[in-house]
Design an enzyme around this catalytic site. Structure first.
Site, PDB file in Angstrom:
ATOM      1  N   TYR A  51      -2.011   0.414   9.917  1.00 32.90           N
ATOM      2  CA  TYR A  51      -2.253  -0.276   8.647  1.00 32.90           C
ATOM      3  C   TYR A  51      -0.982  -0.263   7.790  1.00 32.90           C
ATOM      4  O   TYR A  51      -0.515  -1.309   7.319  1.00 32.90           O
ATOM      5  CB  TYR A  51      -3.414   0.410   7.898  1.00 32.90           C
ATOM      6  CG  TYR A  51      -3.566  -0.081   6.480  1.00 32.90           C
ATOM      7  CD1 TYR A  51      -3.856  -1.424   6.229  1.00 32.90           C
ATOM      8  CD2 TYR A  51      -3.412   0.782   5.401  1.00 32.90           C
ATOM      9  CE1 TYR A  51      -3.978  -1.885   4.920  1.00 32.90           C
ATOM     10  CE2 TYR A  51      -3.535   0.335   4.101  1.00 32.90           C
ATOM     11  CZ  TYR A  51      -3.824  -1.001   3.869  1.00 32.90           C
ATOM     12  OH  TYR A  51      -3.926  -1.452   2.583  1.00 32.90           O
TER      13      TYR A  51
ATOM     14  N   THR B  91       0.819  -1.210   0.000  1.00 31.42           N
ATOM     15  CA  THR B  91       0.000   0.000   0.000  1.00 31.42           C
ATOM     16  C   THR B  91       0.855   1.263   0.000  1.00 31.42           C
ATOM     17  O   THR B  91       1.959   1.275   0.563  1.00 31.42           O
ATOM     18  CB  THR B  91      -0.900   0.014   1.255  1.00 31.42           C
ATOM     19  OG1 THR B  91      -1.496   1.311   1.380  1.00 31.42           O
ATOM     20  CG2 THR B  91      -0.117  -0.251   2.531  1.00 31.42           C
TER      21      THR B  91
END
Ligand code: UDP
Length: 331
Positions: free
Chosen positions: A141, A117
């Protein structure tokens, strides 16, 4: 010889499964259906409901289906949730990924494609951001994914496993053939939320923060069509099969839109002026994040076809309407 797709019943995973089927690949899907749907996986594809971190299950699956490559999508992906439940994110995204990588090494699976990501960069020092720029995630995250990148690099160094880590920017839109789309009921992603507001499936929406150092004060993101993202995985698979060495690539279009830009496009395409409320900043959001995509173009031969926010929004709207009709029909 088949490809193991974890999270193949989810949003991006189900698009990948259709793309692999279109290419005549053998596939096996594992998904625990926590956010995915059994119906999102075509009936012709072997499906195992289970946990990708379950080593005995993955060992057996790799043996039975003669798996030669793993495309690992299954993950928790909501930034604010990662702030409130960090241990859930480190368990699911990091610890269980370690188990899956261990199975790959033990069973001789040599090719691994990992869904990373743009959140690994944190608050980038320059834009567009390059793969070699510092990785300083500002939320759990991003950290949960960065640790997997690091594990893969160390594992590839020590064992006969080669990988491509794709750093996704903001994925949106739906299959142009209408076979699958973003179906998570409580999805929090901007385009999904705006499209639901346009269709009257929610009362309106919030803009989280208008005091960022950006042209209009709202956050800027690089929105990429899910089919183009999936194409990058197919390119990564070809790259690994041709002997490509471990690689980490951004996957985005190298241009940014603000939250207000996106809302304006959704209003224009839908023809609905839904209510928009200005709210406080959301935890863990960087101001601007846009991809430098030269490496994906040059190393993977990635070419995209759907770089148009109106098209992305139109297909997201069509999918949301189809999903709503389907749910209404099931009630
Ligand atoms: N956003 C927003 N309202 C929403 C959902 C998202 O203003 O209902 C903003 C969010 O704060 C961020 C951008 O839209 O600045 C993209 O958020 P999203 O959750 O889609 O993706 P992320 O960049 O967090 O992965």
């Amino acid at each position: 010889m088949s490809i193991l797709v974890t999270g193949g019943a989810g949003y991006i995973g189900s698009h990948m499964v259709w793309a692999l089927l279109d290419r005549g690949e053998d596939i096996v899907v594992v998904d625990n259906l926590s956010t995915g749907f059994r119906w999102a996986v075509p009936d012709s594809v072997p499906f195992v409901e289970g946990d990708f971190g379950d080593e005995p299950l993955m060992d057996e699956l790799i043996e039975t289906h003669k798996v030669t490559a793993i495309i690992h999508f299954a993950a928790k992906i909501v930034v604010p949730e990662s702030v409130s439940d960090p241990l859930g994110y480190y368990l699911n995204n990091t610890s269980k990924a370690r188990n899956l990588i261990a199975c790959a090494v033990r069973r001789g699976v040599k090719h691994f494609i990992f869904s990373s990501t743009a959140a690994v960069y944190g608050e980038p020092k320059r834009t567009p951001v390059h793969e070699d720029d510092p990785t300083q995630p500002i939320n759990p995250y991003g950290r949960s994914k960065l640790m997997v990148e690091q594990m893969l690099a160390d594992t590839a160094h020590a064992h006969d496993l080669r990988y491509v880590a794709l750093r996704y920017f903001n994925v949106a839109g739906a299959d142009p053939k209408g076979r699958t789309g973003q179906s998570t009921p409580n999805a929090t992603h901007l385009i999904k939320v705006a499209v639901q507001a346009a269709l009257g499936h929610r009362k309106g929406m919030d803009v989280f923060g208008t005091d960022y150092p950006t042209p209009d004060g709202s956050c800027v993101r690089d929105y990429i069509h899910v089919s183009d993202l999936v194409a990058a995985h197919a390119d990564a698979l070809r790259y690994l099969r041709q002997g490509g060495q471990p690689l980490t690539c951004n996957v985005g279009y190298a241009r940014g839109y603000s939250v207000f830009d996106v809302i304006e496009v959704v209003k224009r395409v839908s023809g609905v002026n839904f209510p928009v409320k200005i709210s406080a900043r959301r935890a863990g959001d960087p101001a601007i994040i846009v991809a430098d995509n030269e490496r994906a173009r040059e190393q993977l031969g990635w070419i995209w076809q759907h770089d148009d926010l109106e098209t992305i929004v139109r297909q997201a709207l069509e999918w949301e309407q189809r999903l709503h009709n389907r749910q209404t029909a099931l009630i």
